[in-house]
Design an enzyme around this catalytic site. Structure first.
Site, PDB file in Angstrom:
ATOM      1  N   HIS A  54      -3.117  -9.031  12.052  1.00  0.00           N
ATOM      2  CA  HIS A  54      -2.480  -7.838  11.504  1.00  0.00           C
ATOM      3  C   HIS A  54      -2.141  -6.935  12.687  1.00  0.00           C
ATOM      4  O   HIS A  54      -2.982  -6.705  13.554  1.00  0.00           O
ATOM      5  CB  HIS A  54      -3.431  -7.126  10.534  1.00  0.00           C
ATOM      6  CG  HIS A  54      -2.966  -5.741  10.197  1.00  0.00           C
ATOM      7  ND1 HIS A  54      -1.708  -5.509   9.694  1.00  0.00           N
ATOM      8  CD2 HIS A  54      -3.547  -4.524  10.338  1.00  0.00           C
ATOM      9  CE1 HIS A  54      -1.550  -4.209   9.524  1.00  0.00           C
ATOM     10  NE2 HIS A  54      -2.648  -3.580   9.910  1.00  0.00           N
TER      11      HIS A  54
ATOM     12  N   GLU B   3       0.833  -1.190   0.000  1.00  0.00           N
ATOM     13  CA  GLU B   3       0.000   0.000   0.000  1.00  0.00           C
ATOM     14  C   GLU B   3       0.873   1.247   0.000  1.00  0.00           C
ATOM     15  O   GLU B   3       0.363   2.352   0.140  1.00  0.00           O
ATOM     16  CB  GLU B   3      -0.974  -0.011   1.178  1.00  0.00           C
ATOM     17  CG  GLU B   3      -0.342   0.095   2.535  1.00  0.00           C
ATOM     18  CD  GLU B   3      -1.396   0.179   3.635  1.00  0.00           C
ATOM     19  OE1 GLU B   3      -1.509  -0.787   4.392  1.00  0.00           O
ATOM     20  OE2 GLU B   3      -2.085   1.198   3.733  1.00  0.00           O
TER      21      GLU B   3
ATOM     22  N   CYS C  23      -3.641  -2.818   4.123  1.00  0.00           N
ATOM     23  CA  CYS C  23      -2.776  -3.875   4.687  1.00  0.00           C
ATOM     24  C   CYS C  23      -3.257  -5.285   4.350  1.00  0.00           C
ATOM     25  O   CYS C  23      -2.603  -6.266   4.715  1.00  0.00           O
ATOM     26  CB  CYS C  23      -2.684  -3.740   6.202  1.00  0.00           C
ATOM     27  SG  CYS C  23      -2.241  -2.093   6.731  1.00  0.00           S
TER      28      CYS C  23
HETATM   29  N1  CAA Z   1       1.090   4.214  30.252  1.00  0.00           N
HETATM   30  C1  CAA Z   1       0.407   3.134  29.764  1.00  0.00           C
HETATM   31  N2  CAA Z   1      -0.567   3.235  28.829  1.00  0.00           N
HETATM   32  C2  CAA Z   1      -0.847   4.455  28.345  1.00  0.00           C
HETATM   33  C3  CAA Z   1      -0.184   5.611  28.799  1.00  0.00           C
HETATM   34  C4  CAA Z   1       0.831   5.461  29.797  1.00  0.00           C
HETATM   35  N3  CAA Z   1       1.501   6.494  30.267  1.00  0.00           N
HETATM   36  N4  CAA Z   1      -0.679   6.669  28.128  1.00  0.00           N
HETATM   37  C5  CAA Z   1      -1.632   6.207  27.292  1.00  0.00           C
HETATM   38  N5  CAA Z   1      -1.729   4.870  27.415  1.00  0.00           N
HETATM   39  C6  CAA Z   1      -2.610   3.947  26.680  1.00  0.00           C
HETATM   40  C7  CAA Z   1      -4.032   4.471  26.510  1.00  0.00           C
HETATM   41  O1  CAA Z   1      -4.822   4.163  27.629  1.00  0.00           O
HETATM   42  C8  CAA Z   1      -4.444   3.712  25.261  1.00  0.00           C
HETATM   43  O2  CAA Z   1      -4.771   2.384  25.592  1.00  0.00           O
HETATM   44  P1  CAA Z   1      -6.163   1.751  25.120  1.00  0.00           P
HETATM   45  O3  CAA Z   1      -6.228   1.908  23.627  1.00  0.00           O
HETATM   46  O4  CAA Z   1      -6.060   0.329  25.517  1.00  0.00           O
HETATM   47  O5  CAA Z   1      -7.221   2.525  25.806  1.00  0.00           O
HETATM   48  C9  CAA Z   1      -3.165   3.641  24.438  1.00  0.00           C
HETATM   49  O6  CAA Z   1      -2.094   3.887  25.358  1.00  0.00           O
HETATM   50  C10 CAA Z   1      -3.071   4.669  23.326  1.00  0.00           C
HETATM   51  O7  CAA Z   1      -3.298   5.927  23.882  1.00  0.00           O
HETATM   52  P2  CAA Z   1      -4.172   7.000  23.097  1.00  0.00           P
HETATM   53  O8  CAA Z   1      -5.444   6.376  22.626  1.00  0.00           O
HETATM   54  O9  CAA Z   1      -4.244   8.239  23.889  1.00  0.00           O
HETATM   55  O10 CAA Z   1      -3.173   7.230  21.857  1.00  0.00           O
HETATM   56  P3  CAA Z   1      -3.275   8.193  20.641  1.00  0.00           P
HETATM   57  O11 CAA Z   1      -4.581   8.878  20.560  1.00  0.00           O
HETATM   58  O12 CAA Z   1      -2.075   9.053  20.680  1.00  0.00           O
HETATM   59  O13 CAA Z   1      -3.122   7.225  19.380  1.00  0.00           O
HETATM   60  C11 CAA Z   1      -3.637   5.507  17.853  1.00  0.00           C
HETATM   61  C12 CAA Z   1      -3.334   5.855  19.319  1.00  0.00           C
HETATM   62  C13 CAA Z   1      -4.973   6.073  17.481  1.00  0.00           C
HETATM   63  C14 CAA Z   1      -3.629   3.999  17.683  1.00  0.00           C
HETATM   64  C15 CAA Z   1      -2.526   6.141  16.960  1.00  0.00           C
HETATM   65  O14 CAA Z   1      -1.289   5.551  17.224  1.00  0.00           O
HETATM   66  C16 CAA Z   1      -2.800   6.022  15.477  1.00  0.00           C
HETATM   67  O15 CAA Z   1      -3.518   6.832  14.891  1.00  0.00           O
HETATM   68  N6  CAA Z   1      -2.167   5.011  14.792  1.00  0.00           N
HETATM   69  C17 CAA Z   1      -2.338   4.816  13.351  1.00  0.00           C
HETATM   70  C18 CAA Z   1      -3.646   4.141  13.022  1.00  0.00           C
HETATM   71  C19 CAA Z   1      -3.688   2.693  13.383  1.00  0.00           C
HETATM   72  O16 CAA Z   1      -2.676   2.034  13.476  1.00  0.00           O
HETATM   73  N7  CAA Z   1      -4.897   2.162  13.549  1.00  0.00           N
HETATM   74  C20 CAA Z   1      -5.091   0.753  13.831  1.00  0.00           C
HETATM   75  C21 CAA Z   1      -6.284   0.164  13.157  1.00  0.00           C
HETATM   76  S1  CAA Z   1      -6.218   0.474  11.391  1.00  0.00           S
HETATM   77  C22 CAA Z   1      -5.189  -0.715  10.775  1.00  0.00           C
HETATM   78  O17 CAA Z   1      -4.906  -1.687  11.394  1.00  0.00           O
HETATM   79  C23 CAA Z   1      -4.631  -0.512   9.394  1.00  0.00           C
HETATM   80  C24 CAA Z   1      -3.228  -0.022   9.530  1.00  0.00           C
HETATM   81  O18 CAA Z   1      -2.298  -0.803   9.522  1.00  0.00           O
HETATM   82  C25 CAA Z   1      -2.999   1.424   9.719  1.00  0.00           C
END
Ligand code: CAA
Length: 390
Positions: free
Chosen positions: A235, A81, A113
């Protein structure tokens, strides 16, 4: 009697460089546990300026051919991709770099993916028609998000090359497969962008919904029960996502595992991904290699689930049976060395690399020699990409 078809060999490749997520957390002044625990990632692979999806793919494919030769190979399916051309398949460059004969058809497949799983299923179909033929399925991707975006910690890069054939040595792919398609905008990359756009939270929901749908279809197609799987490889955009998905399927199947039980179930499937990051199409096959290469006991005869998801979205769930003698075919030491030999970048060097993009006007451009991998991306000339054997 129907012939057994599946994965005969599986080789991975990744980048020259890496970035520790502790360094990324330090740079942004956030708690490193957000990445190591919250996201479930420790390190991400970062490509050198003279590496791309073609050089990683050629590296993995060349190692498959070194061991197996080219006899019987009639097709190369390239899944990605992060494509480098709107028209020409990246697989054609790989075809030349690894010295495949002209009598091999090559095509590129895309659905975020997911497409390596489509490629694997198409390969099985071709071999069912003519079991003397072999198919190379090559998945290669670099996951790039904007600096400072929430996706940045989930970047990574890797290729997985598989030789698919009759009487496979590693994993027979079973017939039952469950699929699920839904038009959603959870993650996408418009043609004019080099980094992906993502609705982070929405993508997690879309992933769970699609994997659940594929699982239910798998069961409706006569697939095995949840407890019949010795392990499931998901994945892994980040490893925590796999644990969310595993719990989701366990609950759909009537269970209620604790977080510790889920983590224990998936641990061996997540070791490589924690250190490589998201490798998009390759990720679920990196998870398969991770499981087989880290499992101490003998998995011969065990059923392994593969749960593939591509944003946008398409998901597929299918099973495979581990073949006798599979351990002799594994490349655990090779893959551990490949991950180990990456050069850790400091944050400044990583940011410079991230900001370096190709000139878009087609002017002549040469990359500096950085990679120690067998193939390198040498630059551009007259709008054409140049590759060379290092
Ligand atoms: N200690 C331990 N855990 C902590 C923490 C700390 N100090 N601070 C935060 N966390 C935890 C949160 O509780 C959360 O856990 P849960 O999801 O279990 O509730 C986790 O860390 C992530 O925290 P946030 O939700 O606040 O993180 P974020 O908003 O910054 O971003 C994300 C997380 C949305 C996954 C981001 O990394 C992102 O956009 N990633 C790209 C998109 C992606 O990978 N999506 C996955 C599905 S799509 C897919 O699979 C296709 C692909 O390959 C992209």
């Amino acid at each position: 009697k129907p012939v057994a078809i599946g994965i005969h060999d599986l080789a991975l490749a990744t980048s020259q460089h890496s970035l520790s997520l502790t360094d990324l957390a330090d740079h942004y002044g956030i708690d490193p546990a957000k990445f190591s625990v919250g996201i479930g990632q420790d390190v991400m692979s970062v490509l050198a300026g003279d590496e791309d999806i073609v050089t990683m793919a050629a590296d993995a494919t060349a190692r498959i051919l070194e061991r197996n030769g080219t006899d019987g190979i009639r097709t190369l399916l390239f899944a990605t991709e992060s494509g480098i051309d709107q028209s020409k398949s990246a697989g054609v460059y790989v075809h030349k770099l690894v010295g495949l004969p002209a009598t091999v058809r090559v095509v590129e497949l895309k659905q975020a993916c997911y497409s390596a799983t489509a490629a694997l299923q198409f390969a099985v179909g071709l071999i069912a028609r003519d079991p003397s033929q072999k198919v190379l399925v090559v998945a290669s991707d670099v996951a790039r998000y904007d600096l400072g975006s929430s996706g940045e910690s989930t970047q990574g890069a890797a290729a997985a090359a598989m030789l698919v054939q009759a009487d496979p040595a590693i994993l027979e792919v079973e017939n039952a497969a469950g699929v699920f398609t839904d038009d959603v905008m959870d993650f996408w990359r418009p043609n004019y962008r080099s980094t992906a756009l993502v609705d982070g939270k929405g993508s997690i929901k879309a992933y769970l919904n699609a994997i659940g749908g594929a699982w239910e279809d798998y069961r409706a197609q006569g697939g095995a029960a949840f407890e019949d799987f010795a392990a499931i490889c998901y994945h892994q955009p980040f490893t925590k996502m796999a644990t969310k998905a595993h719990r989701h399927l366990a609950v759909l199947a009537g269970g209620n595992p604790t977080p510790a039980e889920v983590a224990a179930d998936l641990d061996e499937t997540m070791r490589y991904n924690r250190l490589i990051g998201n490798s998009y199409t390759a990720s679920v096959y990196v998870a398969l290699a991770s499981l087989l290469e880290h499992h101490d006991g003998d998995l011969t005869g065990a059923r392994i689930g593969l749960a593939s998801y591509g944003s946008g979205s398409v998901a597929e769930f299918f099973g495979g049976v581990v073949q006798p003698g599979y351990r002799e075919r594994l490349r655990g030491a090779e893959h551990a060395a490949m991950i180990e030999r990456r050069t850790p970048l400091d944050h400044t060097a990583y940011e410079v690399l991230h900001k370096t993009t190709l000139p878009e006007d087609g002017r002549e451009y040469r990359t500096a020699r950085e990679t120690t991998a067998p193939f390198r991306f040498a630059g551009m000339q007259a709008h054409q990409r140049l590759y060379e054997t290092a």
